[in-house]
Design an enzyme around this catalytic site. Structure first.
Site, PDB file in Angstrom:
ATOM      1  N   TYR A   1      -0.346 -70.840  -9.008  1.00 36.88           N
ATOM      2  CA  TYR A   1       0.628 -71.179 -10.051  1.00 36.88           C
ATOM      3  C   TYR A   1       2.046 -70.851  -9.586  1.00 36.88           C
ATOM      4  CZ  TYR A   1      -2.966 -71.624 -13.679  1.00 36.88           C
ATOM      5  OH  TYR A   1      -4.020 -72.019 -14.441  1.00 36.88           O
TER       6      TYR A   1
ATOM      7  N   ARG B   1       2.683 -36.562 -31.813  1.00 43.93           N
ATOM      8  CA  ARG B   1       1.596 -37.523 -31.890  1.00 43.93           C
ATOM      9  C   ARG B   1       0.637 -36.996 -32.938  1.00 43.93           C
ATOM     10  NH1 ARG B   1      -1.845 -39.126 -26.494  1.00 43.93           N
ATOM     11  NH2 ARG B   1      -3.086 -37.370 -27.190  1.00 43.93           N
TER      12      ARG B   1
ATOM     13  N   LYS C   1     -13.624 -41.056 -23.491  1.00 43.88           N
ATOM     14  CA  LYS C   1     -13.044 -42.149 -24.292  1.00 43.88           C
ATOM     15  C   LYS C   1     -12.896 -43.414 -23.437  1.00 43.88           C
ATOM     16  CE  LYS C   1      -8.425 -40.398 -23.212  1.00 43.88           C
ATOM     17  NZ  LYS C   1      -7.381 -39.453 -23.644  1.00 43.88           N
TER      18      LYS C   1
ATOM     19  N   MET D   1      -5.608 -65.947 -13.998  1.00 45.39           N
ATOM     20  CA  MET D   1      -6.461 -65.130 -14.848  1.00 45.39           C
ATOM     21  C   MET D   1      -7.814 -64.877 -14.177  1.00 45.39           C
ATOM     22  SD  MET D   1      -7.520 -65.979 -18.787  1.00 45.39           S
ATOM     23  CE  MET D   1      -5.889 -66.531 -19.243  1.00 45.39           C
TER      24      MET D   1
HETATM   25  C1  PLP Z   1      -7.322 -38.325 -22.698  1.00 46.51           C
HETATM   26  C2  PLP Z   1      -7.198 -36.919 -23.126  1.00 46.51           C
HETATM   27  C3  PLP Z   1      -7.559 -35.868 -22.267  1.00 46.51           C
HETATM   28  C4  PLP Z   1      -7.997 -36.082 -20.821  1.00 46.51           C
HETATM   29  O1  PLP Z   1      -6.874 -36.170 -19.984  1.00 46.51           O
HETATM   30  P1  PLP Z   1      -7.070 -36.223 -18.391  1.00 46.51           P
HETATM   31  O2  PLP Z   1      -5.681 -36.177 -17.886  1.00 46.51           O
HETATM   32  O3  PLP Z   1      -7.750 -37.512 -18.107  1.00 46.51           O
HETATM   33  O4  PLP Z   1      -7.876 -35.049 -18.009  1.00 46.51           O
HETATM   34  C5  PLP Z   1      -7.528 -34.577 -22.756  1.00 46.51           C
HETATM   35  N1  PLP Z   1      -7.130 -34.324 -24.029  1.00 46.51           N
HETATM   36  C6  PLP Z   1      -6.742 -35.307 -24.877  1.00 46.51           C
HETATM   37  C7  PLP Z   1      -6.322 -34.960 -26.259  1.00 46.51           C
HETATM   38  C8  PLP Z   1      -6.740 -36.635 -24.457  1.00 46.51           C
HETATM   39  O5  PLP Z   1      -6.357 -37.598 -25.301  1.00 46.51           O
END
Ligand code: PLP
Length: 396
Positions: free
Chosen positions: A290, A160, A44, A337
């Site tokens: 700044y 969640r 992701k 920035m």
């Molecule tokens: C992001 C995520 C992971 C991965 O977690 P890590 O700590 O990076 O290994 C695993 N399961 C879910 C549901 C996640 O959202």
């Protein structure tokens, strides 16, 4: 992160991805992980900024079984790059996204009965239309019926995604028995805290998940993929491995916390670098940046770096340092920035064009993502994902 034009990547600040180290990390993790376990690679958010396609391809080459992303666009990007591993979308997809999941052969979670009913209808229409073209992704049941794989997420204590552990069985039974075009391929849960020394709550969540697994075992429903462990669980909670683990940060060579077990030889894959575009002589009394947070008390030489908080570097005030000529060069004043100023008075031969390391190693020195964690007051996940897309990625 494809080069969008001929000149992409020539900017004098960039993210460097060490492909060799990435492959080495996967190899080390494979050697450390029980062979019977299936492995899902979480890619992701561009694999935490490293480039989803590159990391997904390396995971496939390393024998991983599954990929996961958070959004439909992330999943489609992988498919369009010809990645053929199964892909799971975490969280909740909407109806339009479910249609896209069917078209791109992407697995999603279904966590309530209303959605199961609607998705079953979509799946029925898709199967009818696809059977004429014999789509390869369709799972054939014993009866020869085509079905669509889904996973069910069990909320065991994060509040969640998913269905509460103590309310899960009816929905699982409903999908298994009433949704003839859906096939429950997997059941998952997620830890709120798996990487700290205190595993009390992780074990509470584990027990709740096990009550669901045990209840399923009393029925004739069989679920192939049972998964709960992120990196913290993979490293520290072997009793929570079930049939598949999900790692996101570990193969990037970064540990989720300081207390999580070490695998010898793992090292970060990502560095952030720049080359010096400008040097300035300061006179006594000159201000820097700044907010006038720095005043030179003597003549000094500073380097102006073409990178700032708009690129994901922390917004700092006289805090933090970079590496030039293998030496630490402290940030002076408040950065902007797009620019950060560092003291290079102690480097006699410093010149325009010299390499600067903002994260990673140079000579004997090393700036760890955890150093940036202190300066940005966050966690290492946000440091990795925080480097913005406007920094070109260079793969070496
Ligand atoms: C992001 C995520 C992971 C991965 O977690 P890590 O700590 O990076 O290994 C695993 N399961 C879910 C549901 C996640 O959202």
């Amino acid at each position: 992160m494809k080069a969008s034009n001929h000149y992409a990547g020539i900017r004098s600040a960039w993210v460097e991805i060490d492909h060799t180290q990435l492959i080495k990390n996967f190899t080390l993790i494979n050697a450390d992980t029980p062979a019977h376990l299936k492995k899902l690679c979480v890619v992701k958010d561009q694999a935490y900024g490293h480039g989803a396609v590159v990391v997904a391809q390396a995971a496939a080459d390393a024998g991983y079984d599954y990929l996961a992303v958070e959004t439909i666009d992330e999943a489609i990007e992988l498919r369009e790059a010809d990645i053929s591993l199964p892909i799971l979308i975490f969280g909740e997809v909407n109806d339009a996204e479910f249609a896209a999941c069917l078209a791109y052969q992407i697995t999603c979670c279904v966590n309530d009965i209303d959605k199961a009913v609607r998705f079953n209808q979509f799946a029925k229409a898709y199967v009818a239309q696809a059977s004429s073209v014999a789509a390869s992704s369709l799972q054939k049941t014993m009866a020869g019926q085509s079905t669509i794989n889904v996973h069910i997420e069990i909320d065991t204590g994060m509040s969640r995604w998913g269905v509460r552990w103590d309310e899960a069985l009816p929905i699982i039974e409903y999908i298994a028995n009433e949704c003839e075009y859906l096939h429950i391929e997997g059941i998952m849960s997620h830890f709120a805290m798996s990487d700290e020394a205190d595993k009390t709550y992780a074990n509470t969540q584990h027990s709740r998940f096990v009550t669901v697994i045990d209840a399923i075992a009393q029925t004739d429903i069989q679920i192939e993929l049972v998964h709960m462990s992120n990196t913290g669980g993979l490293l520290d909670l072997p009793h929570a491995h079930f049939t598949m683990i999900r790692s996101g940060i570990l193969h990037l060579g970064v540990y989720p916390s300081l207390v999580c077990k070490r695998i010898e030889g793992l090292a970060p894959v990502m560095s952030v670098k720049a080359s010096i575009p400008a040097l300035r002589q300061l006179r006594e009394g000159d201000r820097v940046g700044y907010g006038m947070h720095f005043t030179a008390t003597k003549p000094m030489l500073i380097a102006i770096l073409p990178i700032g908080y708009g690129d994901g570097y922390p917004r700092v005030r006289n805090e933090g340092y970079v590496l030039i000529h293998g030496q630490r060069c402290p940030v002076v004043g408040g950065n902007a920035m797009d620019a950060t100023m560092v003291d290079v008075s102690h480097l006699p031969d410093v010149a325009i064009g010299d390499e600067v390391v903002l994260m990673g190693g140079q000579g004997e020195e090393w700036i760890d993502p955890r150093d940036l964690v202190k300066w940005k007051k966050t966690v290492c996940y946000e440091i990795l994902t925080g480097w913005r897309a406007r920094l070109p990625r260079r793969y070496v």
